[in-house]
Scaffold this motif. Structure first.
Motif, PDB file in Angstrom:
ATOM      1  N   SER A 473       0.829  -1.214   0.000  1.00  0.00           N
ATOM      2  CA  SER A 473       0.000   0.000   0.000  1.00  0.00           C
ATOM      3  C   SER A 473       0.861   1.260   0.000  1.00  0.00           C
ATOM      4  CB  SER A 473      -0.932   0.010   1.224  1.00  0.00           C
ATOM      5  OG  SER A 473      -1.721  -1.151   1.244  1.00  0.00           O
ATOM      6  N   GLY A 474       2.063   1.162  -0.586  1.00  0.00           N
ATOM      7  CA  GLY A 474       2.935   2.324  -0.664  1.00  0.00           C
ATOM      8  C   GLY A 474       3.527   2.746   0.659  1.00  0.00           C
ATOM      9  N   GLN A 475       3.357   1.917   1.694  1.00  0.00           N
ATOM     10  CA  GLN A 475       3.833   2.295   3.028  1.00  0.00           C
ATOM     11  C   GLN A 475       4.946   1.340   3.463  1.00  0.00           C
ATOM     12  OE1 GLN A 475       0.599   2.799   5.891  1.00  0.00           O
ATOM     13  NE2 GLN A 475      -0.839   2.926   4.198  1.00  0.00           N
ATOM     14  N   TYR A 476       6.177   1.714   3.228  1.00  0.00           N
ATOM     15  CA  TYR A 476       7.298   0.898   3.671  1.00  0.00           C
ATOM     16  C   TYR A 476       7.651   1.227   5.119  1.00  0.00           C
ATOM     17  CZ  TYR A 476       8.520  -0.646  -1.057  1.00  0.00           C
ATOM     18  OH  TYR A 476       8.512  -1.217  -2.302  1.00  0.00           O
ATOM     19  N   THR A 477       7.995   0.203   5.867  1.00  0.00           N
ATOM     20  CA  THR A 477       8.652   0.427   7.151  1.00  0.00           C
ATOM     21  C   THR A 477      10.145   0.515   6.853  1.00  0.00           C
ATOM     22  OG1 THR A 477       6.967  -0.835   8.330  1.00  0.00           O
ATOM     23  CG2 THR A 477       9.075  -0.483   9.461  1.00  0.00           C
ATOM     24  N   HIS A 478      10.683   1.733   6.932  1.00  0.00           N
ATOM     25  CA  HIS A 478      12.050   1.956   6.470  1.00  0.00           C
ATOM     26  C   HIS A 478      13.049   1.589   7.557  1.00  0.00           C
ATOM     27  CE1 HIS A 478      10.296   3.649   2.979  1.00  0.00           C
ATOM     28  NE2 HIS A 478       9.912   4.774   3.535  1.00  0.00           N
ATOM     29  N   THR A 479      13.393   0.332   7.609  1.00  0.00           N
ATOM     30  CA  THR A 479      14.381  -0.093   8.604  1.00  0.00           C
ATOM     31  C   THR A 479      15.794   0.247   8.167  1.00  0.00           C
ATOM     32  OG1 THR A 479      14.470  -2.277   7.571  1.00  0.00           O
ATOM     33  CG2 THR A 479      12.927  -1.986   9.405  1.00  0.00           C
ATOM     34  N   ILE A 613      28.211   0.607  -4.052  1.00  0.00           N
ATOM     35  CA  ILE A 613      27.226  -0.267  -3.412  1.00  0.00           C
ATOM     36  C   ILE A 613      25.822   0.268  -3.632  1.00  0.00           C
ATOM     37  CG2 ILE A 613      26.423  -1.207  -1.213  1.00  0.00           C
ATOM     38  CD1 ILE A 613      29.039  -2.437  -2.274  1.00  0.00           C
ATOM     39  N   VAL A 614      25.636   1.567  -3.474  1.00  0.00           N
ATOM     40  CA  VAL A 614      24.308   2.173  -3.688  1.00  0.00           C
ATOM     41  C   VAL A 614      23.837   1.917  -5.113  1.00  0.00           C
ATOM     42  CG1 VAL A 614      23.044   4.354  -3.847  1.00  0.00           C
ATOM     43  CG2 VAL A 614      24.560   3.923  -1.903  1.00  0.00           C
ATOM     44  N   ASP A 615      24.719   2.108  -6.079  1.00  0.00           N
ATOM     45  CA  ASP A 615      24.340   1.887  -7.483  1.00  0.00           C
ATOM     46  C   ASP A 615      23.912   0.439  -7.709  1.00  0.00           C
ATOM     47  OD1 ASP A 615      24.906   4.500  -8.055  1.00  0.00           O
ATOM     48  OD2 ASP A 615      26.894   4.102  -8.932  1.00  0.00           O
ATOM     49  N   PHE A 616      24.659  -0.508  -7.131  1.00  0.00           N
ATOM     50  CA  PHE A 616      24.317  -1.917  -7.323  1.00  0.00           C
ATOM     51  C   PHE A 616      23.007  -2.276  -6.620  1.00  0.00           C
ATOM     52  CE2 PHE A 616      28.496  -2.724  -9.097  1.00  0.00           C
ATOM     53  CZ  PHE A 616      28.271  -3.818  -9.919  1.00  0.00           C
ATOM     54  N   VAL A 617      22.813  -1.789  -5.405  1.00  0.00           N
ATOM     55  CA  VAL A 617      21.573  -2.101  -4.685  1.00  0.00           C
ATOM     56  C   VAL A 617      20.365  -1.558  -5.445  1.00  0.00           C
ATOM     57  CG1 VAL A 617      20.234  -1.622  -2.598  1.00  0.00           C
ATOM     58  CG2 VAL A 617      22.640  -2.290  -2.412  1.00  0.00           C
ATOM     59  N   GLY A 646      24.215  13.402   5.018  1.00  0.00           N
ATOM     60  CA  GLY A 646      23.183  13.032   4.055  1.00  0.00           C
ATOM     61  C   GLY A 646      23.679  12.176   2.923  1.00  0.00           C
ATOM     62  N   GLY A 647      24.981  12.177   2.652  1.00  0.00           N
ATOM     63  CA  GLY A 647      25.486  11.398   1.539  1.00  0.00           C
ATOM     64  C   GLY A 647      25.986  10.032   1.927  1.00  0.00           C
ATOM     65  N   SER A 648      25.796   9.629   3.179  1.00  0.00           N
ATOM     66  CA  SER A 648      26.333   8.351   3.638  1.00  0.00           C
ATOM     67  C   SER A 648      25.610   7.171   3.012  1.00  0.00           C
ATOM     68  CB  SER A 648      26.237   8.253   5.163  1.00  0.00           C
ATOM     69  OG  SER A 648      24.888   8.075   5.533  1.00  0.00           O
ATOM     70  N   LEU A 649      26.254   6.020   3.068  1.00  0.00           N
ATOM     71  CA  LEU A 649      25.665   4.784   2.540  1.00  0.00           C
ATOM     72  C   LEU A 649      24.348   4.464   3.236  1.00  0.00           C
ATOM     73  CD1 LEU A 649      25.969   2.238   0.771  1.00  0.00           C
ATOM     74  CD2 LEU A 649      27.315   1.233   2.612  1.00  0.00           C
ATOM     75  N   VAL A 650      24.327   4.577   4.547  1.00  0.00           N
ATOM     76  CA  VAL A 650      23.117   4.272   5.313  1.00  0.00           C
ATOM     77  C   VAL A 650      21.978   5.203   4.913  1.00  0.00           C
ATOM     78  CG1 VAL A 650      22.093   4.317   7.624  1.00  0.00           C
ATOM     79  CG2 VAL A 650      24.302   3.223   7.260  1.00  0.00           C
ATOM     80  N   GLN A 651      22.288   6.486   4.753  1.00  0.00           N
ATOM     81  CA  GLN A 651      21.257   7.448   4.361  1.00  0.00           C
ATOM     82  C   GLN A 651      20.695   7.117   2.984  1.00  0.00           C
ATOM     83  OE1 GLN A 651      19.898  10.109   5.895  1.00  0.00           O
ATOM     84  NE2 GLN A 651      21.030   9.886   7.811  1.00  0.00           N
ATOM     85  N   ASN A 652      21.560   6.795   2.047  1.00  0.00           N
ATOM     86  CA  ASN A 652      21.109   6.525   0.682  1.00  0.00           C
ATOM     87  C   ASN A 652      20.328   5.221   0.550  1.00  0.00           C
ATOM     88  OD1 ASN A 652      22.072   8.815  -0.763  1.00  0.00           O
ATOM     89  ND2 ASN A 652      24.163   8.025  -0.591  1.00  0.00           N
ATOM     90  N   LEU A 653      20.556   4.309   1.488  1.00  0.00           N
ATOM     91  CA  LEU A 653      19.851   3.022   1.433  1.00  0.00           C
ATOM     92  C   LEU A 653      18.784   2.902   2.512  1.00  0.00           C
ATOM     93  CD1 LEU A 653      22.871   0.597   0.784  1.00  0.00           C
ATOM     94  CD2 LEU A 653      21.302   1.627  -0.882  1.00  0.00           C
ATOM     95  N   ALA A 654      18.415   4.014   3.117  1.00  0.00           N
ATOM     96  CA  ALA A 654      17.476   3.995   4.247  1.00  0.00           C
ATOM     97  C   ALA A 654      16.100   3.469   3.870  1.00  0.00           C
ATOM     98  CB  ALA A 654      17.351   5.394   4.839  1.00  0.00           C
TER      99      ALA A 654
END
Length: 690
Positions: A473-479, A613-617, A646-654
Motif C-alpha cells: 500500500s505504498g507504506q514501507y517500514t524503512h528499517t 554499493i548504492v548503485d548496485f543495490v 546526508g550522503g552516507s551509505l546508510v542514508q542513501n539506502l534507508a
C-alpha cells in the motif's frame, strides 16, 4: 462442557442466524465390528466414562427387542423382509430420541452377520441406517483375539469360525462400510485400539460438538488469537493457500505416499484423491473424513514424524520466500496461510525458512486442531479480516481458493508447471470472473512455466517493485540497512593485519582477503541467512548431520571487480553451492542472475563513499524487488555507515528493507587509493601500471 462449547453457545445466543439443533442431522454413532470384537463391552465402558447427560447408549439387539412384537426371540424367526422393517423401525426410533432429547446416540450394531448357509458374511444394514447414522467407528480387533473370545463364550451360540474367516469378514466389512459411508455422508474411522477409552471418548466429544457452523467459529477464533488482545490489526493482510501456492508440492500426496511405505494397505498418493473425487467432493464432511484418515492411520508421534519427513521434501518458491521476508519487516502488513492441507507440515517448512515468527498458519490435519479449512472457511477468514479494517490480498492456485480470491480486495492466481495444475481451474476461474466479478492477476512460478493462456489474466512477477509497492500500500517500514562488523574482535585484528601491511601484495594479499571472506561468511552471513541440515558421511562410515547455508543453491555471490574477487572467493569457499558472478559495473548483473534466487551477496574489498554499493543495490531492486541483499567488505569507511551526513551509505539506502552490510572492520581513514595504496593494484601486483 468444554470451553469451546461454552464459547460457541454464547456465540449462537448472540447471532439471530444461529444453527438450530432441529436443523441438523442427529449425532448417531455406530460401534461396528464382527461378533465378538467387544462392542457391547465397550458400550458399557463408555457409559461409565462419558456419562449419560450428553449421550444415550443403545445395544442394537436390545433396540430391536424393544420395538419388534414378541421381542428379539420372535424377530430372529421372522422372514428377511419383516426383519428389515423392524431394523428400520429401531434405528428410526434411535434417531428420533436423539433429536428430542438433544443427546448424541451411541449404538452397538452390525452391518454384516455370518450366514452358515452361505458360508459368508452377508449385509444386514438398511437404508434407514445409512440415513440416520452420522458416524461409524469400526472396532478392528485382531482376528485371533476374537476367535478366542468366541470360543470362550458359549452363551451366544455363534458359528465356529476360523481366524482366516474372521479376517475375511473384517476386511469385507471395512471395505463395504468405507464405501457406503462416503456415499451417504457418514464419517467413518477404524479403531485399532478399542481399549483406549481416552481416544474414543475424545472422538465422541468431537462428533457431538462438530458442525459446519462450529467449524467456522473455531477457525475464526484461531484467527482472532493470532493477534494479541487489544493489539491493532494490520492494515494490510496477505492470505495465502499453501500447497501448490507457496511451493510446487502437494503435501497431502507426499504424506500418503510416505505412509504407504510404513503401513501395508494404505493407498498411497491416491488416498486423498479417491476421497475428494468421490461423492463427498471437497465438502466439509470430506475434509472431516480426511482428518479421521490421518487419526486412523498414525498416532501422534507417528504423524509428527511423517510430517517432518514430508516437510523435508517441500521447497518453497524463492519468490514467495523473498516476498514473505520483505513483508516480515513491515509493521502494517500481516500474513496468514490458510491451508486445507497439513498445518504441521507447513509450520515445519516455515520454521526451516526462518518465517515461523511472522507467518502464521490456520490449518488442520488432526482432531486436536479443532477445525478443518474448507473453501467456505477461507472465504470467511478473508471477510473476517476485512471486518477488522484490513485490506486483503489473496493468493491461491485451485478452485478451493476462488471464493477467498473473489472476496479479497486483490487476488493473485499462482500458476505452476502444467503437470501440477488443477485440471478444473481454468473453467471455474472463468466462471468466477464472469459470474462473480473476480478480478485477478496471475503469477507464474517458476518463471519458466507458461501462464494460463485461456483465462487471459494479466501476468505479474512477485519480484516486481510496482507489485510490491501495491501490496505494501505504498507504506514501507524503512528499517534501512543493518550494519554488522568485527572491528573489535581479536580474530578480525589478526585477519586485518596482512591486509593493512604494505609489504604484503599479490598472492599473499589475495589469500588474506580470501581468508577474511571465509571468516565473514562464517561469523556473520551464516547468522543472517541461517543454516539448514545437510547429511554428511561420518569418518566412522555412518551418515550424520552436517550443515550448510539455508537455501545455499538459491544464493548468488557477486564479486565487484576487480578488488572484490579474492574476498568473494573466500565467501564462496564457505558456500560452495552458491552461484558466482563477476561484475565490473551494474550492467554486468542481469535478471537471470537473480531469477529464482533468494539472496544476493555483494562483495567488495573496500567501501569508501559507498557509491558503488548504492548503485548496485538500486540496480538489483529494479530487477528483483524482494531479494535479500548482504553486502560484504573487508573495510568500511566509518562515516559511510554512521548516518551522520546526508550522503552516507546508510542514508542513501534507508528506504530499502532486507538489506545487511557486513564488514571485517570500520576505519576512520578515507580510502581514496592510487598507485601503491590502491587495493586492487596491491592485490594483483599492478601498482607500477597505475
Amino acid at each position: 462442557m468444554t470451553d469451546s462449547e461454552m464459547n460457541f453457545q454464547s456465540h449462537q445466543s448472540t447471532h439471530s442466524g444461529k444453527e438450530r439443533a432441529s436443523d441438523r442431522k442427529p449425532v448417531v454413532v455406530g460401534l461396528y465390528g464382527v461378533s465378538g470384537c467387544g462392542k457391547t463391552f465397550l458400550l458399557n465402558q463408555l457409559k461409565q466414562e462419558v456419562g449419560e447427560e450428553e449421550y444415550i447408549f443403545y445395544d442394537g439387539s436390545q433396540a430391536i427387542d424393544g420395538v419388534a412384537p414378541g421381542g428379539l426371540g420372535r424377530f430372529q424367526k421372522m422372514e428377511e423382509q419383516e426383519q428389515i422393517m423392524w431394523r428400520q423401525r429401531a434405528i428410526d426410533e434411535i434417531g428420533k430420541n436423539s433429536i428430542e432429547n438433544g443427546q448424541a446416540a451411541i449404538v452397538a450394531g452390525h452391518s454384516m452377520l455370518w450366514s452358515e448357509a452361505e458360508g459368508d458374511a452377508l449385509p444386514v444394514y438398511t437404508q434407514n441406517d445409512l440415513d440416520v447414522y452420522s458416524h461409524i467407528l469400526y472396532l478392528d480387533v485382531p482376528a485371533e483375539i476374537i476367535a478366542q473370545r468366541r470360543a470362550e463364550d458359549a452363551t451366544k451360540g455363534r458359528p465356529n469360525l476360523s481366524e482366516n474367516q474372521l479376517r475375511e469378514w473384517q476386511q469385507k466389512e471395512k471395505v463395504q462400510l468405507r464405501a457406503l459411508c462416503r456415499a451417504h455422508g457418514i464419517l467413518f474411522m477404524v479403531i485399532h485400539h478399542p481399549a483406549d477409552l481416552d481416544e474414543i471418548s475424545t472422538l465422541l466429544c468431537d462428533f457431538r460438538l462438530h458442525s459446519e457452523e462450529y467449524n467456522l467459529f473455531i477457525a475464526k477464533r484461531k484467527l482472532d488469537r493470532i493477534f494479541d488482545a487489544g493489539q491493532e490489526w494490520p492494515k494490510t493482510m496477505l492470505v495465502m493457500d499453501a500447497d501448490r501456492t507457496l511451493a510446487a508440492e502437494d503435501t497431502g500426496a507426499l504424506f500418503w505416499t510416505a505412509a504407504s511405505d510404513k503401513r501395508p494397505g494404505v493407498d498411497g498418493a491416491n488416498t486423498l484423491k479417491a476421497l475428494f473425487s468421490g461423492p463427498l467432493g471437497y465438502s466439509y464432511p470430506a475434509f472431516r473424513q480426511a482428518t479421521l484418515l490421518y487419526e486412523e492411520t498414525f498416532d501422534e508421534e507417528g504423524f509428527d514424524d511423517l510430517c517432518q519427513h514430508v516437510s523435508s521434501q517441500v521447497t518453497m518458491h524463492p519468490e514467495m520466500v523473498s516476498l514473505l521476508q520483505m513483508v516480515a519487516e513491515q509493521e502494517h502488513v500481516g500474513v496468514v496461510v490458510a491451508s486445507s492441507g497439513l498445518r504441521r507440515v507447513w509450520e515445519k517448512v516455515l520454521m526451516r525458512e526462518g518465517l515461523s515468527q511472522t507467518v502464521k498458519i490456520i490449518g488442520g490435519g488432526r482432531l486436536a486442531d479443532g477445525f478443518v479449512v474448507t473453501a467456505a472457511v477461507k472465504t470467511a477468514l478473508v471477510a473476517h479480516l476485512q471486518d477488522h479494517g484490513a485490506h486483503v490480498w489473496a493468493f491461491g492456485d485451485s478452485p478451493l481458493d476462488l471464493g477467498m480470491m473473489s472476496k479479497a480486495d486483490h487476488a493473485i492466481v499462482v500458476v505452476g508447471e502444467e503437470w501440477t495444475r488443477s485440471k478444473t481451474m481454468d473453467a471455474e476461474l472463468m466462471t468466477a470472473m464472469n459470474d462473480y466479478g473476480l478480478q485477478a492477476r496471475q503469477a507464474v512460478l517458476p518463471s519458466k512455466a507458461l501462464p494460463r493462456a485461456n483465462t487471459k489474466l494479466p501476468v505479474v512477477k512477485l519480484t516486481d517493485s510496482e507489485l510490491l509497492n501495491d501490496v505494501l500500500s505504498g507504506q514501507y517500514t524503512h528499517t534501512g540497512p543493518q550494519v554488522l562488523h568485527a572491528t573489535d574482535k581479536k580474530a578480525a585484528k589478526l585477519l586485518a593485519t596482512p591486509m593493512r601491511n604494505s609489504a604484503v601484495a599479490g598472492p599473499a594479499l589475495r589469500e588474506a582477503h580470501r581468508q577474511a571472506g571465509q571468516y565473514l561468511a562464517r561469523e556473520f552471513v551464516a547468522d543472517i541467512l541461517g543454516l539448514e541440515l545437510a547429511p554428511i558421511q561420518h569418518v566412522l562410515g555412518r551418515q550424520t548431520r552436517g550443515y550448510q547455508l539455508r537455501r545455499e543453491k538459491k544464493t548468488t555471490i557477486v564479486a565487484l571487480m576487480r578488488g572484490g574477487e579474492p574476498m568473494a572467493s573466500g565467501v564462496n569457499d564457505i558456500f560452495p553451492l552458491a552461484m558466482f558472478v563477476h561484475a565490473k559495473d551494474t550492467d554486468d548483473l542481469k535478471f537471470h542472475h537473480l531469477d529464482g534466487q533468494l539472496t544476493l551477496i555483494l562483495v567488495d574489498s573496500v567501501v569508501n563513499t559507498g557509491k558503488t554499493i548504492v548503485d548496485f543495490v538500486r540496480h538489483v531492486r529494479k530487477l528483483h524487488a524482494t531479494i535479500r541483499i548482504v553486502v560484504v567488505s573487508g573495510v568500511i569507511q566509518a562515516k559511510c555507515v554512521s548516518g551522520s551526513n546526508g550522503g552516507s551509505l546508510v542514508q542513501n539506502l534507508a528506504s530499502y528493507a532486507c538489506l545487511h552490510i557486513v564488514g571485517l572492520r570500520l576505519s576512520e581513514t578515507s580510502f581514496v587509493g592510487s598507485r601503491q595504496t590502491d587495493t586492487g593494484n596491491r592485490l594483483f601486483n599492478t601498482t607500477h601500471l597505475a
